[in-house]
Design a protein around this motif. Sequence first.
Motif, short mmCIF file in Angstrom:
data_model
loop_
_atom_site.label_atom_id
_atom_site.label_comp_id
_atom_site.label_asym_id
_atom_site.label_seq_id
_atom_site.Cartn_x
_atom_site.Cartn_y
_atom_site.Cartn_z
N VAL A 350 0.85 -1.24 0.06
CA VAL A 350 -0.05 -0.03 -0.10
C VAL A 350 0.71 1.10 0.01
O VAL A 350 0.64 2.26 -0.72
N SER A 351 1.99 1.08 0.96
CA SER A 351 2.93 2.30 0.93
C SER A 351 3.51 2.58 -0.59
O SER A 351 3.56 3.90 -0.76
N LEU A 352 3.93 1.55 -1.27
CA LEU A 352 4.47 1.68 -2.31
C LEU A 352 3.56 2.36 -3.60
O LEU A 352 3.86 3.10 -4.23
N ILE A 353 2.12 1.88 -3.29
CA ILE A 353 1.26 2.48 -4.21
C ILE A 353 1.17 3.89 -4.18
O ILE A 353 0.91 4.68 -4.96
N GLU A 354 1.11 4.28 -2.83
CA GLU A 354 0.83 5.52 -2.32
C GLU A 354 1.96 6.64 -2.78
O GLU A 354 1.85 7.68 -3.17
N LEU A 355 3.02 5.73 -2.83
CA LEU A 355 4.38 6.65 -3.22
C LEU A 355 4.33 6.81 -4.78
O LEU A 355 5.43 7.21 -5.23
N GLY A 356 3.54 5.95 -5.43
CA GLY A 356 3.41 6.26 -6.96
C GLY A 356 4.32 5.20 -7.52
O GLY A 356 4.61 5.26 -8.79
N ARG A 357 4.73 4.14 -6.97
CA ARG A 357 5.60 3.18 -7.39
C ARG A 357 5.03 1.87 -7.41
O ARG A 357 4.86 1.05 -6.78
N ALA A 358 4.14 1.98 -8.34
CA ALA A 358 3.08 0.64 -8.75
C ALA A 358 3.82 -0.38 -9.40
O ALA A 358 3.50 -1.47 -8.83
N GLU A 359 4.91 -0.35 -9.91
CA GLU A 359 5.46 -1.20 -10.47
C GLU A 359 6.25 -2.16 -9.52
O GLU A 359 6.32 -3.44 -9.45
N GLU A 360 7.02 -1.09 -8.37
CA GLU A 360 7.80 -1.78 -7.41
C GLU A 360 6.59 -2.65 -6.51
O GLU A 360 7.06 -3.73 -5.90
N ALA A 361 5.60 -2.00 -6.28
CA ALA A 361 4.46 -2.66 -5.40
C ALA A 361 4.33 -3.92 -6.04
O ALA A 361 3.99 -5.12 -5.34
N VAL A 362 3.83 -4.00 -7.29
CA VAL A 362 3.52 -5.28 -8.05
C VAL A 362 4.55 -6.51 -7.92
O VAL A 362 4.44 -7.79 -7.72
N GLU A 363 5.79 -6.15 -8.23
CA GLU A 363 6.96 -6.73 -8.20
C GLU A 363 7.34 -7.40 -6.73
O GLU A 363 7.42 -8.59 -6.69
N PHE A 364 6.73 -6.62 -5.62
CA PHE A 364 7.12 -7.15 -4.34
C PHE A 364 6.08 -8.37 -4.00
O PHE A 364 6.34 -9.31 -3.56
N ALA A 365 4.78 -7.74 -4.48
CA ALA A 365 3.68 -8.71 -4.13
C ALA A 365 3.96 -10.04 -4.78
O ALA A 365 3.61 -11.06 -4.43
N THR A 366 4.14 -9.98 -6.11
CA THR A 366 4.37 -11.32 -6.92
C THR A 366 5.42 -11.97 -6.30
O THR A 366 5.46 -13.18 -6.57
N ALA A 367 6.63 -11.33 -6.32
CA ALA A 367 7.78 -12.20 -5.61
C ALA A 367 7.39 -13.06 -4.17
O ALA A 367 7.61 -14.16 -4.15
N GLU A 368 6.67 -12.51 -3.40
CA GLU A 368 6.27 -13.16 -2.42
C GLU A 368 5.27 -14.31 -2.62
O GLU A 368 5.49 -15.39 -2.00
N LEU A 369 4.15 -14.27 -3.41
CA LEU A 369 3.56 -15.26 -3.83
C LEU A 369 4.21 -16.38 -4.57
O LEU A 369 4.19 -17.54 -4.54
N GLU A 370 5.24 -15.72 -5.71
CA GLU A 370 6.04 -16.81 -6.25
C GLU A 370 6.85 -17.61 -5.50
O GLU A 370 7.14 -18.97 -5.42
N LEU A 371 7.25 -16.90 -4.44
CA LEU A 371 8.19 -17.76 -3.30
C LEU A 371 7.46 -18.85 -2.47
O LEU A 371 7.57 -20.05 -2.36
N ALA A 372 6.13 -18.34 -2.27
CA ALA A 372 5.23 -19.57 -1.39
C ALA A 372 4.72 -20.43 -2.31
O ALA A 372 4.99 -21.74 -1.93
N GLN A 373 4.56 -20.17 -3.60
CA GLN A 373 4.35 -21.36 -4.36
C GLN A 373 5.31 -22.14 -4.70
O GLN A 373 5.18 -23.51 -4.86
N ALA A 374 6.53 -21.71 -5.00
CA ALA A 374 7.79 -22.30 -5.18
C ALA A 374 8.22 -23.24 -4.21
O ALA A 374 8.44 -24.71 -4.35
N LEU A 375 7.91 -22.92 -2.79
CA LEU A 375 8.17 -24.01 -1.86
C LEU A 375 7.43 -24.96 -1.79
O LEU A 375 7.53 -26.30 -1.65
N THR A 376 6.04 -24.83 -2.04
CA THR A 376 5.03 -25.91 -2.16
C THR A 376 5.34 -26.63 -3.16
O THR A 376 5.04 -27.94 -3.13
#
Length: 594
Positions: A350-376
Amino acid sequence: MRIPVPRPRSLAAQLFAMQAVLIAVLVAGYAVFTYLSDTGQAEDAAGRQAKAVAQSIADAPSVREAIRTPDPTAELQPYALRVQHDAEVDFVTIMNTKGIRWTHPDEEQIGQHFRGHTERALRGEPFTETYTGTLGPSVRAVVPIYDGGRDPAHIVGMVSAGIRVEAISARVQDQLTALIGVAAGALTLGAIGTYVINARLRRHTHGMNAAELSRMHDYHQAALHAVREGLLMLDGQFRVALINDGGRELLGVAGDVVGRSVAELGLPAPLTGALLASEPRVDEVYLTAERVLVVNTSPVSGGERRGTVVTLRDVTELQSLMGELDSERGFTQALRSQAHEAANRLHTVVSLIELGRAEEAVEFATAELELAQALTDQVVAAVSEPVLAALLLGKTAQANERGVELVVSEDSRLDDGLLPDTLPARDLVTILGNLIDNAVDAAQGSVGARVTVTAYAEGGELVLRVSDTGAGVDPALGETVFQRGFTTKPAGPGGRGLGLALVRQAVSRHQGVLAVAEADGGGAVFEVRMPLVDGAGGSATEGTASGSGSGSAERTTSGSAGRTGSGGGSASHDGSGPADSAASQGAAVSRGDV
């Protein structure tokens, strides 16, 4: 007017009357039997005596010579009377082959025909018989006399010797008086003994009659079998005096065990020790091959130790529910921590989006999801068996929250459908779940805290191996560590020292082997081997990997080992870890950020 009904005689009085009559009948029967037996024996003895006398006369050369003379009676009569007197027989009769007498105690009978059977003797066969002759009933023997050969053609005469039945009876009569005296003495002693025994019986039965005792026994049996808990009564020598149906079922014993020592029942050593203990036990937990029992013992004493009363309660299901409850608590705590981390990450996005850094926010969220899925994906790729996979994912999250890295080795390989129907998921979760919990407890707080899990099939066996980086297990305690109550950790509110005992119980139930050794890099390694039998999908096949070393390449399933958790505490081993329940719960935890 009411007529009082007399109370039935007590059991002791009834038994006294019955035993007195029985002893009298037995003594009288024995006396009659002895008399008849002696009579029969006397007749047999008389027959043998008569036959021996007749045979000796028939074999005498002087008799054959006398038969050749024109007047055999002149020589044979004196000889026969002399033998009759010396041999103590009542008559000796020598006759020709036609049965005409040459000798007889009554000289008027000489020349007369012999009264009796001679056909068998003329065929060359000596015999004895009881026959009524001129002197009355007698036991006699008839023997052929041979001259020049031993075939019937050389028979020149016959000799008969006998003893009167009257004389035989006279011999038996002499023993009858002594027999009557012995019978009277036996009857008297039997009556006295019966009275003494029944007086003692009267004291033990408290004067109750048979109907009262029968009714008390019926009530006793009904109450005994109606109780669902196990009831076991031991005598002063710790032999089984009584056991109900519940006790047989809970202890797993069959057949007639009454009278056998507790040590001979084949129970586990700790439970046997508790039953043999002289001091009382209160709500102590023990394991059998298939059950968890709460045992209470109470000695029975009345001036001396008379035995022990043991009650047994089955808490197997309760223990399982407690393990599932502990698992639920662990999962809840893990979910709480995951929710806290997820909130932090969400705030970051949310903070990244508020700072106008939407791409970094998407990259951060996607990385976390990919990490969880990779471990599974990594866990499922190594262990595709759904129960174990879900368990490992759930335990990974729990270990991570405690600062311990849980990894699945590269040697692990279990395909879906490999496990047979005879190995239920509940037992598998009990075994592996408790071993992992125990290893996490031991590794927590150590440098580079790690727990390594290996699972594969080899040679028709399922191999489960759990190693840790804790302090290890003293080799001298290699067997003690699996006993109920053993622990190196402070006792918790629910008690400790039960988890590894439950593991060994489950492994033994499937004819498996459980062992503990020192891991290559320090710490302890627990290994379970259980046979794989044919299941619904066909015969068990060997896994693709056969290596098992704890130092082999590993697949990390917990992310960074340096992630924060509830660290601290000394490394230790015990059997207190709960067995996780539904595998789906573990899967639910793993779907969060691990």
